[in-house]
Design an enzyme around this catalytic site. Structure first.
Site, PDB file in Angstrom:
ATOM      1  N   LYS A   1      -7.046   2.717  -2.210  1.00 56.69           N
ATOM      2  CA  LYS A   1      -7.926   3.848  -1.751  1.00 56.69           C
ATOM      3  C   LYS A   1      -8.353   4.761  -2.087  1.00 56.69           C
ATOM      4  O   LYS A   1      -7.938   5.053  -3.261  1.00 56.69           O
ATOM      5  CB  LYS A   1      -6.143   4.403  -0.602  1.00 56.69           C
ATOM      6  CG  LYS A   1      -6.833   4.996   0.474  1.00 56.69           C
ATOM      7  CD  LYS A   1      -5.720   4.758   1.352  1.00 56.69           C
ATOM      8  CE  LYS A   1      -6.567   5.866   2.563  1.00 56.69           C
ATOM      9  NZ  LYS A   1      -5.589   6.137   4.265  1.00 56.69           N
TER      10      LYS A   1
ATOM     11  N   HIS B   1      -8.732  -6.553   3.862  1.00 55.52           N
ATOM     12  CA  HIS B   1      -8.228  -5.422   5.106  1.00 55.52           C
ATOM     13  C   HIS B   1     -10.005  -5.128   5.954  1.00 55.52           C
ATOM     14  O   HIS B   1     -10.035  -4.946   5.373  1.00 55.52           O
ATOM     15  CB  HIS B   1      -7.372  -4.003   4.388  1.00 55.52           C
ATOM     16  CG  HIS B   1      -5.517  -4.114   5.071  1.00 55.52           C
ATOM     17  ND1 HIS B   1      -5.132  -3.254   4.837  1.00 55.52           N
ATOM     18  CD2 HIS B   1      -5.192  -5.676   5.916  1.00 55.52           C
ATOM     19  CE1 HIS B   1      -3.919  -4.380   4.950  1.00 55.52           C
ATOM     20  NE2 HIS B   1      -3.901  -5.479   5.604  1.00 55.52           N
TER      21      HIS B   1
ATOM     22  N   ASP C   1     -10.047   3.673  10.487  1.00 47.24           N
ATOM     23  CA  ASP C   1      -9.410   3.053  11.001  1.00 47.24           C
ATOM     24  C   ASP C   1     -10.054   2.333  12.591  1.00 47.24           C
ATOM     25  O   ASP C   1      -9.309   2.319  13.266  1.00 47.24           O
ATOM     26  CB  ASP C   1      -8.472   2.562  11.373  1.00 47.24           C
ATOM     27  CG  ASP C   1      -8.375   2.591   9.773  1.00 47.24           C
ATOM     28  OD1 ASP C   1      -6.963   4.054   9.093  1.00 47.24           O
ATOM     29  OD2 ASP C   1      -8.111   2.333   8.924  1.00 47.24           O
TER      30      ASP C   1
ATOM     31  N   TRP D   1       0.702  -1.103  -0.198  1.00 41.93           N
ATOM     32  CA  TRP D   1      -0.193   0.468   0.002  1.00 41.93           C
ATOM     33  C   TRP D   1       0.669   1.242   0.054  1.00 41.93           C
ATOM     34  O   TRP D   1       1.574   1.309   0.725  1.00 41.93           O
ATOM     35  CB  TRP D   1      -1.175  -0.008   1.212  1.00 41.93           C
ATOM     36  CG  TRP D   1      -1.148   1.393   1.522  1.00 41.93           C
ATOM     37  CD1 TRP D   1      -2.767   1.742   0.312  1.00 41.93           C
ATOM     38  CD2 TRP D   1      -1.135   2.344   2.139  1.00 41.93           C
ATOM     39  NE1 TRP D   1      -3.004   3.495   0.550  1.00 41.93           N
ATOM     40  CE2 TRP D   1      -1.879   3.537   1.843  1.00 41.93           C
ATOM     41  CE3 TRP D   1      -0.066   2.423   2.881  1.00 41.93           C
ATOM     42  CZ2 TRP D   1      -2.039   4.896   2.312  1.00 41.93           C
ATOM     43  CZ3 TRP D   1      -0.112   4.282   4.024  1.00 41.93           C
ATOM     44  CH2 TRP D   1      -1.250   5.238   3.395  1.00 41.93           C
TER      45      TRP D   1
ATOM     46  N   ASP E   1      -9.231  -3.104   1.278  1.00 44.07           N
ATOM     47  CA  ASP E   1      -9.728  -2.195   2.373  1.00 44.07           C
ATOM     48  C   ASP E   1     -10.925  -1.867   2.327  1.00 44.07           C
ATOM     49  O   ASP E   1     -11.590  -0.965   1.814  1.00 44.07           O
ATOM     50  CB  ASP E   1      -8.710  -1.479   2.520  1.00 44.07           C
ATOM     51  CG  ASP E   1      -9.246  -1.217   3.990  1.00 44.07           C
ATOM     52  OD1 ASP E   1      -7.545  -0.977   4.677  1.00 44.07           O
ATOM     53  OD2 ASP E   1      -9.970  -0.069   4.526  1.00 44.07           O
TER      54      ASP E   1
ATOM     55  N   GLU F   1      -3.463  -2.343  -2.772  1.00 40.45           N
ATOM     56  CA  GLU F   1      -4.099  -1.876  -1.850  1.00 40.45           C
ATOM     57  C   GLU F   1      -4.092  -0.927  -2.371  1.00 40.45           C
ATOM     58  O   GLU F   1      -3.532   0.092  -2.111  1.00 40.45           O
ATOM     59  CB  GLU F   1      -3.862  -2.054  -0.832  1.00 40.45           C
ATOM     60  CG  GLU F   1      -5.419  -1.669   0.567  1.00 40.45           C
ATOM     61  CD  GLU F   1      -4.435  -1.656   1.945  1.00 40.45           C
ATOM     62  OE1 GLU F   1      -3.717  -2.150   2.371  1.00 40.45           O
ATOM     63  OE2 GLU F   1      -5.390  -1.331   2.811  1.00 40.45           O
TER      64      GLU F   1
ATOM     65  N   HIS G   1     -11.498   1.665   2.333  1.00 41.59           N
ATOM     66  CA  HIS G   1     -11.615   2.360   1.259  1.00 41.59           C
ATOM     67  C   HIS G   1     -11.888   2.621   0.039  1.00 41.59           C
ATOM     68  O   HIS G   1     -11.595   3.103  -1.459  1.00 41.59           O
ATOM     69  CB  HIS G   1     -10.075   2.095   0.596  1.00 41.59           C
ATOM     70  CG  HIS G   1      -8.674   1.942   1.987  1.00 41.59           C
ATOM     71  ND1 HIS G   1      -7.602   1.216   1.526  1.00 41.59           N
ATOM     72  CD2 HIS G   1      -8.743   2.596   2.763  1.00 41.59           C
ATOM     73  CE1 HIS G   1      -6.608   1.497   2.400  1.00 41.59           C
ATOM     74  NE2 HIS G   1      -7.140   1.229   3.558  1.00 41.59           N
TER      75      HIS G   1
ATOM     76  N   ASP H   1     -12.345   6.739   6.541  1.00 41.57           N
ATOM     77  CA  ASP H   1     -10.995   5.619   6.680  1.00 41.57           C
ATOM     78  C   ASP H   1     -10.800   6.041   8.344  1.00 41.57           C
ATOM     79  O   ASP H   1      -9.708   5.816   8.600  1.00 41.57           O
ATOM     80  CB  ASP H   1     -10.214   5.182   5.452  1.00 41.57           C
ATOM     81  CG  ASP H   1      -8.930   4.720   5.796  1.00 41.57           C
ATOM     82  OD1 ASP H   1      -8.051   4.527   5.602  1.00 41.57           O
ATOM     83  OD2 ASP H   1      -9.677   3.170   6.692  1.00 41.57           O
TER      84      ASP H   1
ATOM     85  N   ASP I   1      -6.974  -4.458   9.996  1.00 43.58           N
ATOM     86  CA  ASP I   1      -6.528  -3.011   9.686  1.00 43.58           C
ATOM     87  C   ASP I   1      -7.615  -2.054  10.609  1.00 43.58           C
ATOM     88  O   ASP I   1      -8.384  -1.184   9.822  1.00 43.58           O
ATOM     89  CB  ASP I   1      -6.607  -2.798   8.294  1.00 43.58           C
ATOM     90  CG  ASP I   1      -5.349  -2.165   7.839  1.00 43.58           C
ATOM     91  OD1 ASP I   1      -5.229  -0.944   7.130  1.00 43.58           O
ATOM     92  OD2 ASP I   1      -4.971  -1.123   9.364  1.00 43.58           O
TER      93      ASP I   1
HETATM   94  C1  LIG Z   1      -0.726   0.522   8.517  1.00 40.30           C
HETATM   95  C2  LIG Z   1      -1.845  -0.237   7.081  1.00 40.30           C
HETATM   96  O1  LIG Z   1      -0.553  -0.769   5.930  1.00 40.30           O
HETATM   97  C3  LIG Z   1      -2.519   1.276   6.433  1.00 40.30           C
HETATM   98  O2  LIG Z   1      -3.743   0.821   7.478  1.00 40.30           O
HETATM   99  C4  LIG Z   1      -2.922   0.224   5.055  1.00 40.30           C
HETATM  100  O3  LIG Z   1      -3.066  -1.115   5.263  1.00 40.30           O
HETATM  101  C5  LIG Z   1      -4.226   1.296   4.793  1.00 40.30           C
HETATM  102  O4  LIG Z   1      -4.999   0.581   4.671  1.00 40.30           O
HETATM  103  C6  LIG Z   1      -4.288   2.609   4.688  1.00 40.30           C
HETATM  104  O5  LIG Z   1      -5.508   3.463   5.118  1.00 40.30           O
HETATM  105 MN   LIG Z   2      -5.381  -1.485   5.222  1.00 39.91          MN
END
Ligand SMILES: C[C@H](O)[C@H](O)[C@@H](O)C(=O)CO
Ligand SMILES: [Mn+2]
Length: 419
Positions: A227, A285, A295, A184, A258, A225, A261, A293, A325
């Site tokens: 985004k 993810h 997390d 990513w 993800d 990955e 994303h 996003d 994630d």
């Molecule tokens: C830490 C990870 O590489 C990161 O969260 C990535 O996976 C991502 O989702 C960035 O938005």
């Molecule tokens: Mn991710």
């Protein structure tokens, strides 16, 4: 009433619909969830010359007791894994290397820097996944890496990714199961670009260089990955979903989706069947975006349940590499891993206990009333009794009793760590 008695009563209700409950529990035991190490120390890592977190991602909160060393992080991971049923993997980032105090730059990393992680993985019986770290570094400070106009910077990150794949190959050879190397990058622009194509051409060239060496997939599997945006790349991200879906298909790599994303109403669960029609495997993810996003720790919400259903309905338990994630520093970090991972496993069990073939038949026959009625009624079938039995059978705490374990761990271990 004992866990087993409740289980036997619940089992009968599912068997009424032709669900083989024991088979479902056996299948579930063999589905590894890749638990992300970076929840344990707020995506800090252990580089000697560590940098602030960058790349348009953010951790909020300052709950005491975060891991400060590799041994503390491994200790916390072990505690969390002891509270989660099943056998899983641990997902590492390159910044979690161990160099005995030596300054090692990203383009100098080697398998030897992860020997202690491999020894630990063998001890606790987990597989390892890997991620090159293309953020939190001076050469990523203007928000461009593999697509940077400066060739020297691109070369630096290409070398980092090439080395990362070799480290993952080392994991695979040592641990007897393939490591997923997921790339990513934060590359993008805050405001409207004047040229969307050129950075994407450079990214494609960089990836072609990174993947030039064939590595046996019994040791290393590659994922890319996508985004939609990040902090500082709101207007344009080079590695968009369309870019990576095309690149992955054309180059037999895994597209990693993800769940944070995409646009808020765009569901990853709705993408899985299409992706699997055209590529054998895909990676996830699983996260929880709140407004953006963000997390957040994964909860057992509708989208997570739908993801579990899509993976099971598509017979894809062996074809979807499930990673987590999220990074929440506002709560106990061991609890965060435990909540998020147990919920991911619950989602798969809920799907395995659903009479999916019957529901597919109803759809094929146009019996949409029965389809909706039964999908809704199954939501209140006694899943919890099956889940509790699964936890007991796997030697982990039943229901919320794991929380007491975390409280004791916090009192005896985490609270003794000075910030
Ligand atoms: C830490 C990870 O590489 C990161 O969260 C990535 O996976 C991502 O989702 C960035 O938005
Ligand atoms: Mn991710």
């Amino acid at each position: 009433m004992t866990v087993e008695k409740r289980f036997l009563d619940a089992k009968q209700q599912y068997e009424k619909w032709g669900v083989n409950v024991e088979e479902a529990l056996q299948q579930l035991k063999h589905v590894p969830i890749s638990v992300h190490c970076w929840q344990g120390d707020d995506v800090g890592g252990f580089e000697v010359n560590a940098n602030e977190l960058s790349g348009g991602i953010d951790v909020t909160g300052n709950y005491p007791g975060k891991a400060r060393t590799p041994d503390e992080l491994r200790q916390d991971l072990e505690k969390a894994l002891s509270l989660i049923p099943g056998k899983h993997k641990v997902n590492l980032h390159a910044i979690y290397l161990e160099t005995e105090g030596e300054v090692v730059d990203r383009n100098e990393i080697e398998p030897k820097h992860f020997e202690k992680w491999v020894e630990w993985a063998k001890k606790v019986g987990v597989g390892l996944d890997f991620n090159p770290t293309l953020f939190s570094h001076p050469k990523a400070e203007d928000g461009l890496t593999l697509s940077h106009p400066d060739q020297e910077i691109r070369e630096f990150w290409i070398e980092h990714c090439i080395r990362s794949r070799k480290i993952a190959e080392y994991f695979g050879k040592e641990l007897g199961q393939p490591a997923l190397t997921n790339i990513w990058i934060p590359d993008g622009y805050k405001d409207v670009p004047s040229d969307r194509l050129t950075p994407r051409k450079r990214l494609k060239e960089s990836l072609d260089r990174i993947f030039a060496e064939e590595i046996d997939e019994q040791y290393n599997i590659d994922a890319v990955e996508s985004k939609l945006f990040g902090i500082g790349s709101e207007a344009y991200v080079v590695g968009s979903h369309e870019f990576y879906m095309g690149y992955a298909l054309q180059n037999q790599k895994l597209c990693l989706l993800d769940t944070g994303h995409y646009h808020p109403t765009e569901m990853v669960s709705n993408k899985i069947s299409s992706m699997l029609l055209f590529s054998e495997k895909l990676a996830l993810h699983v996260s929880r975006p709140v407004r953006w996003d963000s997390d957040h720790v994964v909860t057992l919400d509708d989208e997570l349940r739908e993801i579990g259903l899509e993976i099971v309905r598509n017979n894809a338990l062996d074809n979807v590499m499930i990673g987590l994630d999220f990074f929440d520093a506002s709560i106990n970090r061991v609890a965060a891993w435990t909540i998020g991972t147990r919920n991911m496993v619950k989602s798969l069990l809920l799907a395995l206990l659903t009479p999916n073939e019957h529901l597919k038949e109803l759809q094929e026959k146009g019996q949409f009333t029965e389809r909706l009625a039964l999908m809704e009624e199954f939501k209140t079938y006694p899943f919890g009794a099956i889940w509790d039995y699964y936890c007991e059978q796997n030697g982990v705490p039943v229901q919320e009793s794991w929380l007491e374990d975390v409280h004791v761990y916090e009192k005896e271990v985490l609270s003794k760590r000075e910030a």
